[in-house]
Design an enzyme around this catalytic site. Structure first.
Site, PDB file in Angstrom:
ATOM      1  N   ARG A 160       0.950  -1.060  -0.120  1.00  0.00           N
ATOM      2  CA  ARG A 160       0.151  -0.098  -0.063  1.00  0.00           C
ATOM      3  C   ARG A 160       0.782   1.246  -0.003  1.00  0.00           C
ATOM      4  O   ARG A 160       0.537   2.500   0.517  1.00  0.00           O
ATOM      5  CB  ARG A 160      -1.022  -0.154   1.269  1.00  0.00           C
ATOM      6  CG  ARG A 160      -1.944  -1.178   1.481  1.00  0.00           C
ATOM      7  CD  ARG A 160      -2.923  -1.380   0.006  1.00  0.00           C
ATOM      8  NE  ARG A 160      -3.565  -2.349   0.105  1.00  0.00           N
ATOM      9  CZ  ARG A 160      -3.154  -3.610  -0.493  1.00  0.00           C
ATOM     10  NH1 ARG A 160      -2.353  -3.942  -1.248  1.00  0.00           N
ATOM     11  NH2 ARG A 160      -4.126  -4.674  -0.442  1.00  0.00           N
ATOM     12  N   SER A 239     -11.638  -0.229   2.763  1.00  0.00           N
ATOM     13  CA  SER A 239     -10.701  -0.666   4.032  1.00  0.00           C
ATOM     14  C   SER A 239     -10.198   0.799   4.490  1.00  0.00           C
ATOM     15  O   SER A 239      -9.577   1.468   4.110  1.00  0.00           O
ATOM     16  CB  SER A 239      -9.551  -1.635   3.852  1.00  0.00           C
ATOM     17  OG  SER A 239     -10.346  -2.679   3.255  1.00  0.00           O
ATOM     18  N   GLU A 343      -5.944   4.316   5.872  1.00  0.00           N
ATOM     19  CA  GLU A 343      -5.494   4.134   4.535  1.00  0.00           C
ATOM     20  C   GLU A 343      -5.942   5.269   3.723  1.00  0.00           C
ATOM     21  O   GLU A 343      -5.270   5.763   2.591  1.00  0.00           O
ATOM     22  CB  GLU A 343      -5.979   2.714   3.871  1.00  0.00           C
ATOM     23  CG  GLU A 343      -5.491   2.562   2.558  1.00  0.00           C
ATOM     24  CD  GLU A 343      -6.091   0.883   2.077  1.00  0.00           C
ATOM     25  OE1 GLU A 343      -6.193   1.002   1.159  1.00  0.00           O
ATOM     26  OE2 GLU A 343      -6.101   0.135   2.737  1.00  0.00           O
TER      27      GLU A 343
END
Length: 351
Positions: A160, A239, A343
């Protein structure tokens, strides 16, 4: 190039949250994108880039500067080489590659947002990451004031993360090139156990591309991870927290906390994450800390379908969302000594 003033930004995000921008510019060509960026840089105006808005948390006060909505279009398929303009809708692009019989991104179906955002976050799900297929990213370099081509290695991809995320004020993604695989209509080898189980095969097997895509879409929809204007469980950024990566020492301490709280028989999720590092599950941490599906009584709540998604039930503000996020972060840390990291990108606010 369209220009609006005191323009609402909430409709451009999947959370449907955030105040207005002083100025909103919508660019439909690479030249317009570069011109808008240069103008902002030349005048010292704060600049906010918006693609699909699926990874943004914008403060209730909005953005004092120029918000640049990248709405470029371009889908080019030459053999197994795919090139996408930054503004292309990602999930539509995946559908077109599957229809063309090409493997490599089929398990990334249903992910909201634009193609230009995928290398920034190194988007991944269900055993695939875009870093496995991206060969080149064309971007405008605000430092050198020129268009540059970055190879896969130049992008410095990790979980990520990427060079673009590490230097958020430097690069503006314009186009992304992928190298896909012609496997005779079959998917790439399935790497995610849940997907393999749903398809009735073993991890590592290949299945028809359409079956892989449709199965992932069903799995995502069951977790509220496919956009639906009528379903508040999808008014989210997907998420909200990344899966924590711990050192072996940190993981040992974490296991001790799990045993103290849940009993010696309970083993927390653990996945290899490189030498001396272990990845665990943010969703598991949230649930075991007491924040179950549907948690909350206010206008911002945890999704009724998935503990990783924080949602706007229709009347929330950004502050409502952040209050919930802080409660979850604090509760998980108190229970297990692990700090969750958000995130989505925050604009004008922070956890």
């Amino acid at each position: 190039m369209q220009e609006l003033h005191d323009a609402p930004l909430a409709p451009l995000t999947t959370f449907r949250l955030g105040g207005p921008a002083t100025r909103l510019v919508t660019a439909t060509t690479d030249a317009e994108v570069i011109a808008a960026v240069r103008e902002a840089d030349d005048t010292g105006t704060p600049l906010l880039l918006i693609g699909g808005g699926s990874n943004l948390v914008i403060g209730d006060k909005g953005f004092d500067g120029t918000a640049l909505h990248i709405a470029t279009r371009g889908f080019s398929l030459d053999g197994t080489t795919l090139e996408l303009a930054a503004g292309e809708t990602w999930t539509d692009a995946v559908a077109r590659t599957v229809a063309a019989g090409l493997a490599g991104v089929e398990c990334l179906a249903g992910i909201p947002g634009s193609a230009g955002a995928t290398p920034i976050q190194n988007v991944g799900a269900y055993g695939q990451e875009v870093s496995a297929t991206i060969t080149e990213v064309t971007a405008y370099d605000r430092r050198s004031r020129e268009t540059v081509a970055l190879s896969n290695a130049d992008c410095a991809f990790s979980y990520r993360h990427s060079r673009f995320k590490a230097e958020p004020e430097r690069y503006v993604v314009l186009r992304v090139r992928f190298e896909l695989e012609d496997a005779g209509g079959l998917s790439a080898p399935l790497r995610y156990a849940e997907t393999a189980r749903a398809l009735g095969v073993e991890a590592g097997d290949r299945v028809p591309l359409t079956a892989a895509r449709e199965t992932v879409l069903k799995l995502r929809a069951g977790k509220g991870m496919v956009l639906d204007p009528e379903d508040h469980d999808t008014w989210s950024a997907g998420s909200f927290f990344t899966n924590p990566i711990l050192t072996d020492e940190q993981f040992a301490a974490f296991r001790s906390r799990v045993a103290e709280r849940l009993g010696d028989a309970v083993e927390p999720p653990a996945f290899p994450a490189g030498e001396g590092r272990v990845k665990t599950s943010a969703a598991w941490l949230i649930d075991k800390a007491g924040f179950t599906k549907g948690y909350g009584t206010g206008p911002a709540r945890i999704s009724t379908k998935h503990t990783l998604a924080l949602t706007n039930r229709g009347e929330a503000t950004t502050e409502d969302l952040l209050a919930l996020a802080r409660e979850v972060v604090g509760g998980v840390h108190e229970a297990f000594g692990v700090t969750l990291v958000n995130e989505p990108v925050t604009v004008g606010v922070s956890l």
